[in-house]
Scaffold this active site. Structure first.
Site: not given
Ligand SMILES: Nc1ncnc2c1ncn2[C@@H]1O[C@H](COP(=O)(O)OP(=O)(O)OP(=O)(O)O)[C@@H](O)[C@H]1O
Ligand SMILES: [Mg+2]
Length: 324
Positions: A52, A256-257
């Protein structure tokens, strides 16, 4: 100089069962289960954190070098990544095992029965980075994404031994890894990525507080979903970047990726930390607005327009100078 991305390469097979699993459980027969569900939908997605991230970087023109272990079923996926600009020449093909696979069935009330087969990924610890770097040149950065634990530890150690700057991205592997392994994966990293939950877990398991972590990594990026991103360094004020306003998440997985891909591309282009984080945020928005983690595209004009709305015209002009 290339960016080398190590991490999981996997596919997701997602099915939906129109009934309820629980209606098929037979009381008194729970030691003797034999269930089959007639599903009415099967979706397959390309995924794995390493793939990803490499996909996102390739869309940004970085030509990342993907390193991981896959099975003989990888040909189609390989073609997809190559077509989008990922260098897959150092992906290792297992002779015996299939590519890692997540298989999940969801019923009508969102109960899930899932399995994860790590398959060829369990052989990623056999990969050495030196031959990769001999081929492509000394890397700007090696990303150590979530992967087989032996591989994560080995790649990290090799980066330390050879002086390659590395990004620690343990992500979901923090859930089961112990403090010793986590300290080993993080110590000396050029970049550390976590989401908010993972940052708390990392501190709890390592016994390090934020100050101690910042003494051991150069830059710590913490994503906070809709609340945006926090970037910290030891001797500088923290930077906070908003998530793109009016993001309409369809499926948050992969955000996140994508954020990491944008952030690393921005840094590689020589943008400021704040600008690189904004780029990460903008790429993440594209990823969360589609189903699947490699289904988004970055169409130059609409992307830049939205970027300018969120972060200003000057910021967009800086990004435009590098965007393919
Ligand atoms: N509801 C949202 N609205 C706007 N941006 C979002 C939202 N959810 C995720 N993002 C974007 O995606 C980025 C990563 O999301 P998050 O902090 O949830 O990481 P994660 O939990 O590691 O995600 P992943 O499910 O990919 O592992 C955020 O910094 C933001 O830029
Ligand atoms: Mg993550």
């Amino acid at each position: 100089m290339p960016v080398v991305v190590t991490g999981s390469i996997a596919t997701d097979h997602l099915m939906t069962f129109p009934g309820r699993f629980t209606e098929q459980f037979v009381e008194g027969q729970m030691e003797n289960v034999s269930l089959s569900f007639l599903v009415d939908d099967l979706i397959q997605h390309r995924g794995g954190a390493g793939a990803n991230m490499a996909y996102g970087m390739a869309l940004l023109g970085l030509a990342p070098v993907l390193v991981g272990s896959v099975g003989n079923d990888f040909a189609d996926y390989d073609a997809w990544l190559t077509r989008h600009g990922v260098d897959t020449r150092d992906v290792r093909w297992s002779e015996l095992k299939h590519t890692a696979r997540f298989v999940c069935t969801t019923d009508a009330v969102n109960n899930q029965i899932a399995s994860f087969y790590s398959g060829a990924m369990s052989e990623a610890g056999q990969i050495e980075l030196a031959p990769v770097c001999d081929r492509v040149g000394a890397p700007d950065l090696v990303v150590i994404g979530p992967n087989d634990p032996t591989a994560m530890a080995r790649h990290t150690q090799e980066c330390r031994d050879r002086g390659y700057p590395f990004a620690a991205d343990p992500s979901q592997q923090l859930a089961w890894a112990d403090g010793d392994l986590i300290r080993d994966l993080v110590d000396g990293a050029d970049l550390l990525f976590t989401n908010e939950y993972e940052s708390a877990l990392l501190m709890q398991k390592t016994g390090w507080d934020a100050a101690e972590i910042l003494g051991r990594v150069s830059t710590w990026v913490t994503t906070r979903a809709a609340q945006g991103v926090l970037v910290r360094q030891r001797d500088a004020d923290p930077i906070e970047v908003i998530a793109v306003p009016e993001t309409k998440p369809v499926e948050p997985t992969g955000g996140g990726d994508a954020l990491r891909a944008g952030f690393i591309a921005g840094r590689t282009w020589g943008l400021s930390l704040e600008r690189a984080t904004q780029l990460g945020s903008a790429v993440a928005t594209e990823a969360v607005e589609v189903v699947g983690t490699q289904e988004y595209e970055l169409r130059r004009e609409p992307f830049l327009e939205r970027f300018a709305d969120a972060f200003g015209a000057d910021a967009a002009a800086e990004v435009a100078a590098h965007l393919p």
